[in-house]
Design a protein around this motif. Structure first.
Motif, PDB file in Angstrom:
ATOM      1  N   LEU A  94       0.829  -1.204   0.000  1.00 53.67           N
ATOM      2  CA  LEU A  94       0.000   0.000   0.000  1.00 53.67           C
ATOM      3  C   LEU A  94       0.867   1.258   0.000  1.00 53.67           C
ATOM      4  O   LEU A  94       0.565   2.224  -0.707  1.00 53.67           O
ATOM      5  CB  LEU A  94      -0.912  -0.022   1.226  1.00 53.67           C
ATOM      6  CG  LEU A  94      -2.234   0.670   1.151  1.00 53.67           C
ATOM      7  CD1 LEU A  94      -3.061   0.124   0.001  1.00 53.67           C
ATOM      8  CD2 LEU A  94      -2.991   0.495   2.449  1.00 53.67           C
ATOM      9  N   ILE A  95       1.940   1.229   0.760  1.00 54.59           N
ATOM     10  CA  ILE A  95       2.851   2.371   0.796  1.00 54.59           C
ATOM     11  C   ILE A  95       3.435   2.627  -0.590  1.00 54.59           C
ATOM     12  O   ILE A  95       3.482   3.765  -1.060  1.00 54.59           O
ATOM     13  CB  ILE A  95       3.968   2.144   1.843  1.00 54.59           C
ATOM     14  CG1 ILE A  95       3.384   2.232   3.252  1.00 54.59           C
ATOM     15  CG2 ILE A  95       5.105   3.144   1.663  1.00 54.59           C
ATOM     16  CD1 ILE A  95       4.327   1.761   4.342  1.00 54.59           C
ATOM     17  N   SER A  99       2.580   5.888  -2.858  1.00 57.11           N
ATOM     18  CA  SER A  99       3.711   6.735  -3.262  1.00 57.11           C
ATOM     19  C   SER A  99       3.710   6.961  -4.769  1.00 57.11           C
ATOM     20  O   SER A  99       3.963   8.066  -5.250  1.00 57.11           O
ATOM     21  CB  SER A  99       5.036   6.108  -2.831  1.00 57.11           C
ATOM     22  OG  SER A  99       5.137   6.079  -1.437  1.00 57.11           O
ATOM     23  N   LYS A 100       3.402   5.898  -5.531  1.00 55.67           N
ATOM     24  CA  LYS A 100       3.301   6.032  -6.993  1.00 55.67           C
ATOM     25  C   LYS A 100       2.167   6.971  -7.379  1.00 55.67           C
ATOM     26  O   LYS A 100       2.313   7.786  -8.295  1.00 55.67           O
ATOM     27  CB  LYS A 100       3.093   4.661  -7.640  1.00 55.67           C
ATOM     28  CG  LYS A 100       4.315   3.780  -7.612  1.00 55.67           C
ATOM     29  CD  LYS A 100       4.026   2.423  -8.236  1.00 55.67           C
ATOM     30  CE  LYS A 100       5.217   1.507  -8.160  1.00 55.67           C
ATOM     31  NZ  LYS A 100       4.912   0.173  -8.724  1.00 55.67           N
ATOM     32  N   SER A 129       5.270  14.840   0.287  1.00 55.94           N
ATOM     33  CA  SER A 129       5.782  14.975  -1.071  1.00 55.94           C
ATOM     34  C   SER A 129       7.248  15.381  -1.134  1.00 55.94           C
ATOM     35  O   SER A 129       7.823  15.412  -2.191  1.00 55.94           O
ATOM     36  CB  SER A 129       4.942  15.997  -1.847  1.00 55.94           C
ATOM     37  OG  SER A 129       5.019  17.261  -1.241  1.00 55.94           O
ATOM     38  N   THR A 130       7.876  15.661  -0.007  1.00 51.91           N
ATOM     39  CA  THR A 130       9.251  16.134  -0.066  1.00 51.91           C
ATOM     40  C   THR A 130      10.276  15.010  -0.101  1.00 51.91           C
ATOM     41  O   THR A 130      11.202  15.044  -0.890  1.00 51.91           O
ATOM     42  CB  THR A 130       9.561  17.050   1.138  1.00 51.91           C
ATOM     43  OG1 THR A 130       9.269  16.330   2.338  1.00 51.91           O
ATOM     44  CG2 THR A 130       8.743  18.315   1.071  1.00 51.91           C
ATOM     45  N   ALA A 134       5.600   7.926   3.190  1.00 53.07           N
ATOM     46  CA  ALA A 134       4.404   7.111   2.989  1.00 53.07           C
ATOM     47  C   ALA A 134       3.154   7.924   3.276  1.00 53.07           C
ATOM     48  O   ALA A 134       3.212   9.008   3.837  1.00 53.07           O
ATOM     49  CB  ALA A 134       4.457   5.908   3.926  1.00 53.07           C
ATOM     50  N   ALA A 135       2.047   7.386   2.873  1.00 53.08           N
ATOM     51  CA  ALA A 135       0.770   8.018   3.161  1.00 53.08           C
ATOM     52  C   ALA A 135       0.553   8.036   4.665  1.00 53.08           C
ATOM     53  O   ALA A 135       0.986   7.136   5.365  1.00 53.08           O
ATOM     54  CB  ALA A 135      -0.358   7.247   2.487  1.00 53.08           C
ATOM     55  N   PRO A 136      -0.112   9.090   5.178  1.00 52.94           N
ATOM     56  CA  PRO A 136      -0.368   9.151   6.609  1.00 52.94           C
ATOM     57  C   PRO A 136      -1.115   7.898   7.053  1.00 52.94           C
ATOM     58  O   PRO A 136      -2.029   7.453   6.401  1.00 52.94           O
ATOM     59  CB  PRO A 136      -1.246  10.401   6.756  1.00 52.94           C
ATOM     60  CG  PRO A 136      -0.974  11.206   5.534  1.00 52.94           C
ATOM     61  CD  PRO A 136      -0.643  10.228   4.455  1.00 52.94           C
ATOM     62  N   GLY A 137      -0.707   7.345   8.169  1.00 54.01           N
ATOM     63  CA  GLY A 137      -1.378   6.167   8.700  1.00 54.01           C
ATOM     64  C   GLY A 137      -0.711   4.870   8.301  1.00 54.01           C
ATOM     65  O   GLY A 137      -0.458   4.029   9.139  1.00 54.01           O
ATOM     66  N   THR A 138      -0.388   4.686   7.028  1.00 55.30           N
ATOM     67  CA  THR A 138       0.129   3.398   6.577  1.00 55.30           C
ATOM     68  C   THR A 138       1.523   3.130   7.131  1.00 55.30           C
ATOM     69  O   THR A 138       1.833   2.006   7.494  1.00 55.30           O
ATOM     70  CB  THR A 138       0.172   3.304   5.046  1.00 55.30           C
ATOM     71  OG1 THR A 138       0.926   4.394   4.540  1.00 55.30           O
ATOM     72  CG2 THR A 138      -1.216   3.309   4.458  1.00 55.30           C
TER      73      THR A 138
END
Length: 181
Positions: A94-95, A99-100, A129-130, A134-138
Motif C-alpha cells: 500500500l505504501i 507513493s506512486k 511529497s518532499t 508514505a501516506a499518513p497512517g500506513t
C-alpha cells in the motif's frame, strides 16, 4: 454534544498503542488487529490489499462505534504465512502504491502549472511529497506491525462475540458485505 474533540480522532493519548494484535483461538491462522486513531479510509484500503495476496483466505474490518476512532481488521491465512506477515506485506504494498499515486499526481500538477493551466490547487502540497514518505497512517501501521513481530506489541484479550465485519473473500476481492462471527 457527544462528539469527541477533533484532535482526539488522530492524536494517540499517553500510553495508548497504535496497534494491538489478538490471535484467534477458534479459527486457525486468524487474528484481529486493532488500529487506533484510524477509520474506514485506511481499513478499506488495507482490506482490499490483503485480499490480493494469494494466501489470504479472509480479510474484513469493522469500526466498532462511529464515535471511537479505531478499526478492527480480521485476517485469516493459509498455513504458508501468518496474519501479521500478511498485514505487513499488504501495508508495504500500500505504501508503494500510494507513493506512486502521489508521484503521478505531482507530475500532472507540475505539467499543468508549466502549461499555465490552473489546477485549482495552487499552493496545495501533497502530504509527504518532499522525501518520498508514505501516506499518513500506513507507515505507522507498518512500524506497529514490525514492533509486534519483534515481540514488542501487546495482545488484547477481549472476545468479539457476534460482530459484523465489512468483508470480502479471496474469490470476490471487491465484494462488500457482512460476515457474522
Amino acid at each position: 454534544m457527544n462528539a469527541p474533540n477533533r484532535f482526539e480522532l488522530y492524536v494517540l493519548g499517553e500510553g495508548e498503542q497504535k496497534l494491538t494484535v489478538e490471535e484467534d483461538t477458534k479459527i486457525p491462522n486468524a487474528a484481529t488487529i486493532t488500529i487506533n486513531k484510524e477509520d474506514h479510509t485506511l481499513a478499506n484500503m488495507l482490506r482490499s490489499q490483503l485480499l490480493q495476496l494469494p494466501y489470504v483466505l479472509f480479510a474484513g474490518y469493522k469500526v466498532p462505534h462511529p464515535l471511537e476512532p479505531r478499526v478492527q481488521i480480521k485476517v485469516q491465512t493459509d498455513n504458508s504465512s501468518t496474519p501479521i506477515q500478511a498485514v505487513q506485506e499488504a501495508s508495504n504494498d500500500l505504501i508503494v502504491t500510494l507513493s506512486k499515486l502521489r508521484d503521478a499526481m505531482e507530475k500532472e500538477f507540475d505539467t499543468a502549472r508549466a502549461m499555465g493551466t490552473s489546477t485549482g490547487l495552487e499552493g496545495f502540497n501533497l502530504p509527504g511529497s518532499t522525501a518520498g514518505g508514505a501516506a499518513p497512517g500506513t507507515q505507522g501501521v507498518a512500524m506497529g506491525l514490525q514492533a509486534g513481530m519483534t515481540g514488542q506489541g501487546t495482545l488484547e484479550q477481549e472476545g468479539l462475540g457476534s460482530q459484523n465485519y465489512t468483508q470480502g473473500t479471496a474469490d470476490e476481492p471487491s465484494g462488500f458485505g457482512e460476515f457474522v462471527m
